[in-house]
Write an enzyme that holds these catalytic residues in place. Structure first.
Site, PDB file in Angstrom:
ATOM      1  N   TYR A   1       0.808  -1.222   0.000  1.00 33.81           N
ATOM      2  CA  TYR A   1       0.000   0.000   0.000  1.00 33.81           C
ATOM      3  C   TYR A   1       0.842   1.274   0.000  1.00 33.81           C
ATOM      4  O   TYR A   1       0.291   2.370   0.040  1.00 33.81           O
ATOM      5  CB  TYR A   1      -0.926   0.005   1.225  1.00 33.81           C
ATOM      6  CG  TYR A   1      -1.877  -1.168   1.246  1.00 33.81           C
ATOM      7  CD1 TYR A   1      -3.022  -1.170   0.465  1.00 33.81           C
ATOM      8  CD2 TYR A   1      -1.615  -2.284   2.038  1.00 33.81           C
ATOM      9  CE1 TYR A   1      -3.891  -2.247   0.473  1.00 33.81           C
ATOM     10  CE2 TYR A   1      -2.479  -3.361   2.059  1.00 33.81           C
ATOM     11  CZ  TYR A   1      -3.625  -3.343   1.271  1.00 33.81           C
ATOM     12  OH  TYR A   1      -4.478  -4.405   1.279  1.00 33.81           O
TER      13      TYR A   1
ATOM     14  N   HIS B   1      -4.787   6.150  -0.905  1.00 32.52           N
ATOM     15  CA  HIS B   1      -5.363   5.978   0.444  1.00 32.52           C
ATOM     16  C   HIS B   1      -4.321   6.223   1.539  1.00 32.52           C
ATOM     17  O   HIS B   1      -4.691   6.377   2.705  1.00 32.52           O
ATOM     18  CB  HIS B   1      -5.924   4.560   0.567  1.00 32.52           C
ATOM     19  CG  HIS B   1      -7.286   4.491   1.182  1.00 32.52           C
ATOM     20  ND1 HIS B   1      -8.141   5.572   1.279  1.00 32.52           N
ATOM     21  CD2 HIS B   1      -7.954   3.439   1.744  1.00 32.52           C
ATOM     22  CE1 HIS B   1      -9.268   5.181   1.866  1.00 32.52           C
ATOM     23  NE2 HIS B   1      -9.180   3.907   2.162  1.00 32.52           N
TER      24      HIS B   1
ATOM     25  N   ASN C   1     -10.092   0.859   7.841  1.00 28.90           N
ATOM     26  CA  ASN C   1     -11.447   0.844   8.388  1.00 28.90           C
ATOM     27  C   ASN C   1     -11.502   0.602   9.888  1.00 28.90           C
ATOM     28  O   ASN C   1     -12.583   0.628  10.488  1.00 28.90           O
ATOM     29  CB  ASN C   1     -12.327  -0.183   7.651  1.00 28.90           C
ATOM     30  CG  ASN C   1     -11.814  -1.606   7.811  1.00 28.90           C
ATOM     31  OD1 ASN C   1     -10.731  -1.837   8.333  1.00 28.90           O
ATOM     32  ND2 ASN C   1     -12.588  -2.562   7.331  1.00 28.90           N
TER      33      ASN C   1
ATOM     34  N   ASN D   1     -14.066   5.559   5.342  1.00 32.46           N
ATOM     35  CA  ASN D   1     -14.176   4.508   6.360  1.00 32.46           C
ATOM     36  C   ASN D   1     -13.300   4.742   7.589  1.00 32.46           C
ATOM     37  O   ASN D   1     -13.681   4.377   8.699  1.00 32.46           O
ATOM     38  CB  ASN D   1     -13.854   3.143   5.744  1.00 32.46           C
ATOM     39  CG  ASN D   1     -14.954   2.653   4.828  1.00 32.46           C
ATOM     40  OD1 ASN D   1     -16.118   3.004   4.990  1.00 32.46           O
ATOM     41  ND2 ASN D   1     -14.587   1.846   3.839  1.00 32.46           N
TER      42      ASN D   1
END
Length: 209
Positions: free
Chosen positions: A36, A41, A88, A134
Site C-alpha cells: 500500500y 489511500h 477501516n 471509512n
C-alpha cells in the site's frame, strides 16, 4: 572521518528531546505494508512521514496499534501516529491513544485522503461528518465525536462513475502528480504547526483550496 566528526554527526542525527505531557495527537491514516506504499489511500501516512522528516524523527515505535513518535511542534508535545490497524479500523488506534493521554477530540488532528479534491489541494475543517471515508467513520463511531480537526488531502476523483472506488484509492498516484503532492504535504505540515498553536482559522485562510 575522525572520532570527533563521527560524534558530531551522531549528535546532529539524534532525535530532539521532548518533555511534558502530550497535548496533541497527530494521526495520518493509511494501510500498513509495502503493498500500500504511496497509494492514494496512504496520503495520510505520506504526510506524517514528511512531518517527521522536517523534525528529524523516526516514526517507528510500536504503540497504540500504531507506529509512533513524540515531537515538540509549536512548543507543544505531540504524539504522531500511523495506525497499523488498516484503514477501516483506524479508530481503534486513535481512540486508544486519546484515552491513554486524555486528549479530547478537539486536540486530535487527523490527516487523510479525499477524492473530492484534486491532487495538490487540501482542505482543513474543525469538525464534520465522515463524508463516506471509512477511517473517519470508525474514529467517529468509537470516539462518539466528530469534533476533531482534520486535514483532507486531495487524491482526485475516479476517472469515471463505473470505476471501482477501492481500486482507485488503492492505486498509485500518477507521476505528473508528484510536484503538486510534495507542495500539498508541505502545506499540510505548515497547517499542523498552526493548528497546535490554536491558529486553525489562520491555517484555513492560508491553505484551504
Amino acid at each position: 572521518m575522525s572520532v570527533f566528526d563521527i560524534f558530531k554527526k551522531l549528535e546532529a542525527e539524534r532525535e530532539p528531546a521532548v518533555s511534558g505531557a502530550v497535548e496533541y495527537i497527530i494521526a495520518g491514516l493509511g494501510n500498513p505494508g509495502t503493498d500500500y506504499e504511496n497509494t492514494r489511500h496512504n496520503i495520510g501516512f505520506m504526510t506524517v512521514d514528511t512531518l517527521c522528516e522536517r523534525y528529524k524523527l523516526s516514526c517507528k515505535k510500536v504503540k497504540f496499534k500504531s507506529l509512533t513518535c513524540d515531537a515538540m511542534i509549536g512548543g507543544k508535545r505531540c504524539l504522531i501516529m500511523k495506525p497499523t490497524t488498516f484503514m477501516n479500523k483506524s479508530g481503534e488506534a486513535v481512540t486508544e491513544a486519546m484515552s491513554f493521554y486524555k486528549i479530547p477530540p478537539e486536540r486530535t488532528i487527523i490527516v487523510y485522503d479525499d477524492i473530492s479534491l484534486e491532487p495538490g489541494k487540501l482542505r482543513i475543517r474543525r469538525k464534520g461528518s465522515d463524508g463516506g471515508h471509512n477511517g473517519i467513520k470508525n474514529i467517529i463511531y468509537l470516539s462518539g465525536k466528530d469534533t476533531f480537526p482534520r486535514i483532507k488531502m486531495g487524491v482526485g476523483a475516479k476517472p469515471h462513475p463505473d470505476y471501482s472506488l477501492a481500486d482507485w484509492v488503492l492505486g498509485h498516484f500518477k507521476k505528473e502528480d508528484g510536484e503538486a503532492l510534495e507542495a500539498c504535504m508541505k502545506n499540510a505540515c505548515d497547517s499542523i504547526e498552526l493548528i497546535v498553536q490554536d491558529k486553525i482559522n489562520e491555517a484555513m485562510n492560508k491553505f484551504n483550496s
